[in-house]
Design a protein around this motif. Structure first.
Motif, short mmCIF file in Angstrom:
data_model
loop_
_atom_site.label_atom_id
_atom_site.label_comp_id
_atom_site.label_asym_id
_atom_site.label_seq_id
_atom_site.Cartn_x
_atom_site.Cartn_y
_atom_site.Cartn_z
N LYS A 1 -0.55 -8.71 -5.56
CA LYS A 1 0.69 -8.04 -5.19
C LYS A 1 1.05 -8.30 -3.73
O LYS A 1 2.22 -8.48 -3.39
CB LYS A 1 0.56 -6.54 -5.44
CG LYS A 1 0.52 -6.17 -6.91
CD LYS A 1 0.35 -4.66 -7.11
CE LYS A 1 0.30 -4.32 -8.60
NZ LYS A 1 0.05 -2.88 -8.81
N GLU B 1 -3.16 6.14 3.42
CA GLU B 1 -3.83 5.63 2.23
C GLU B 1 -5.14 4.93 2.58
O GLU B 1 -6.17 5.17 1.95
CB GLU B 1 -2.91 4.65 1.49
CG GLU B 1 -1.89 5.30 0.59
CD GLU B 1 -2.51 5.88 -0.66
OE1 GLU B 1 -3.41 5.24 -1.26
OE2 GLU B 1 -2.11 6.99 -1.04
N VAL C 1 2.45 1.42 -3.75
CA VAL C 1 1.63 1.60 -4.96
C VAL C 1 0.29 2.28 -4.69
O VAL C 1 -0.45 2.59 -5.62
CB VAL C 1 1.38 0.24 -5.65
CG1 VAL C 1 2.69 -0.44 -5.96
CG2 VAL C 1 0.48 -0.67 -4.80
N GLY C 2 -0.05 2.51 -3.42
CA GLY C 2 -1.32 3.14 -3.10
C GLY C 2 -2.41 2.14 -2.80
O GLY C 2 -2.31 0.96 -3.15
N TYR C 3 -3.47 2.62 -2.18
CA TYR C 3 -4.57 1.77 -1.76
C TYR C 3 -5.26 1.09 -2.95
O TYR C 3 -5.51 -0.12 -2.94
CB TYR C 3 -5.58 2.62 -0.99
CG TYR C 3 -6.83 1.88 -0.56
CD1 TYR C 3 -6.87 1.20 0.65
CD2 TYR C 3 -7.98 1.90 -1.35
CE1 TYR C 3 -8.02 0.52 1.05
CE2 TYR C 3 -9.13 1.23 -0.96
CZ TYR C 3 -9.14 0.55 0.25
OH TYR C 3 -10.27 -0.11 0.63
N GLN C 4 -5.56 1.86 -3.98
CA GLN C 4 -6.34 1.34 -5.10
C GLN C 4 -5.61 0.24 -5.87
O GLN C 4 -6.22 -0.67 -6.39
CB GLN C 4 -6.71 2.48 -6.06
CG GLN C 4 -7.60 3.55 -5.43
CD GLN C 4 -8.96 3.02 -5.02
OE1 GLN C 4 -9.40 1.98 -5.49
NE2 GLN C 4 -9.64 3.73 -4.12
N ARG C 5 -4.29 0.33 -5.94
CA ARG C 5 -3.51 -0.63 -6.74
C ARG C 5 -2.96 -1.78 -5.90
O ARG C 5 -2.26 -2.65 -6.44
CB ARG C 5 -2.37 0.10 -7.44
CG ARG C 5 -2.82 1.16 -8.44
CD ARG C 5 -1.64 1.88 -9.04
NE ARG C 5 -0.76 0.96 -9.75
CZ ARG C 5 0.49 1.25 -10.13
NH1 ARG C 5 0.98 2.45 -9.86
NH2 ARG C 5 1.22 0.36 -10.77
N ALA C 6 -3.25 -1.77 -4.61
CA ALA C 6 -2.74 -2.83 -3.73
C ALA C 6 -3.63 -4.06 -3.83
O ALA C 6 -4.49 -4.31 -2.98
CB ALA C 6 -2.66 -2.32 -2.29
N SER C 7 -3.42 -4.85 -4.86
CA SER C 7 -4.23 -6.04 -5.08
C SER C 7 -3.77 -7.19 -4.19
O SER C 7 -2.65 -7.20 -3.69
CB SER C 7 -4.12 -6.47 -6.55
OG SER C 7 -2.79 -6.90 -6.83
N ASN D 1 -9.39 6.08 2.01
CA ASN D 1 -10.19 5.31 1.05
C ASN D 1 -11.26 4.43 1.68
O ASN D 1 -12.19 4.02 0.98
CB ASN D 1 -9.27 4.42 0.22
CG ASN D 1 -8.50 5.19 -0.83
OD1 ASN D 1 -9.01 5.47 -1.91
ND2 ASN D 1 -7.27 5.55 -0.50
N ARG E 1 -11.24 -7.77 1.59
CA ARG E 1 -10.30 -6.64 1.53
C ARG E 1 -10.46 -5.68 2.71
O ARG E 1 -9.49 -5.26 3.32
CB ARG E 1 -10.49 -5.89 0.22
CG ARG E 1 -9.52 -4.73 0.02
CD ARG E 1 -9.79 -4.06 -1.33
NE ARG E 1 -8.95 -2.88 -1.51
CZ ARG E 1 -7.70 -2.90 -1.97
NH1 ARG E 1 -7.15 -4.06 -2.30
NH2 ARG E 1 -7.01 -1.78 -2.12
N ILE F 1 0.84 -1.21 0.00
CA ILE F 1 0.00 0.00 0.00
C ILE F 1 0.87 1.25 0.00
O ILE F 1 0.59 2.22 -0.70
CB ILE F 1 -0.95 0.01 1.21
CG1 ILE F 1 -1.96 -1.14 1.11
CG2 ILE F 1 -1.70 1.34 1.31
CD1 ILE F 1 -2.71 -1.40 2.39
#
Length: 220
Positions: A48, A124, A39-45, A128, A68, A36
């Motif tokens: 990953k 982050e 890469v940030g909250y939105q891109r933290a799949s 969100n 999540r 997180i």
């Protein structure tokens, strides 16, 4: 302070989690914090996070966390736990309110220097998470309780004659805003000397709150 601690999925009729399960959960949370922050909250799949944790599949994350939001609440809880362990002894080592205030301000930014990913991930996630999320509500209530305690400490410092006359609520909000701004700036400027910023903020608010400084200004 607890921020929506998760109980996770119940196993074997609600039995307590084993040492291995607890360790795996901690491993996943640590990986989530790093991902997180990077890469940030939105891109933290989950993919990953699983790769960072060295897991063979995302199914291991789903086994230990109810989705999540559950994992994100644990990220917040872990970041707050680290902050409490780091900050509390530094503050409680002092008896005078002015010294405690300085320790709190400098400690926040020393914490940022020591655990940059924890604070970046915390910011982050909190930016969100849905406002109606039970974990978010619990966290918000906890933060308000912390703020109320800090405001009361300023008020007691005034009563003890260490601080000058000001609105404790306004002053504490200003202190929090100044610290948060350094945290945000540090995310864009990795080379920023956050410890130095902490010392400068501590000096600034020492002058702003000190009864001695107020007396000197009045007597001019």
């Amino acid at each position: 302070m607890q921020a929506g601690n998760s109980t996770g999925k119940q196993r074997a009729g609600g039995r307590a989690k084993s040492f291995t399960e607890t360790g795996r959960r901690a491993q996943i949370v640590a990986a989530a914090i790093d991902v997180i922050a990077e890469v940030g909250y939105q891109r933290a799949s989950f993919m990953k996070i699983a790769q960072r944790a060295g897991l063979s599949s995302t199914g291991m994350i789903s086994y230990h966390f109810d989705g999540r939001d559950d994992l994100m609440r644990e990220v917040v809880a872990e970041a707050m736990r680290v902050a409490d362990v780091y900050m509390r002894p530094r503050i409680e080592a002092h008896e005078r309110y002015a010294a405690r205030l300085r320790a709190s301000i400098e400690g926040n930014l020393d914490l940022l220097a020591e655990y940059p990913n924890h604070l970046a991930a915390l910011a982050e996630v909190l930016g969100n998470l849905r406002g109606g999320d039970p974990g978010m509500v619990a966290f918000t209530q906890g933060m308000e309780a912390i703020l109320a305690f800090q405001v009361e400490q300023l008020r007691k410092g005034q009563q003890a004659g260490e601080f000058c006359d000001f609105d404790p609520w306004v002053m504490m909000r200003a202190i929090r805003a100044a610290i948060d701004d350094v945290v945000r700036r540090a995310r864009d400027e990795p080379d920023l000397d956050v410890r130095a910023a902490g010392r400068e903020l501590a000096d600034l608010f020492d002058r702003a709150t000190s009864a001695t400084s107020a007396t000197s200004t009045t007597s001019r």
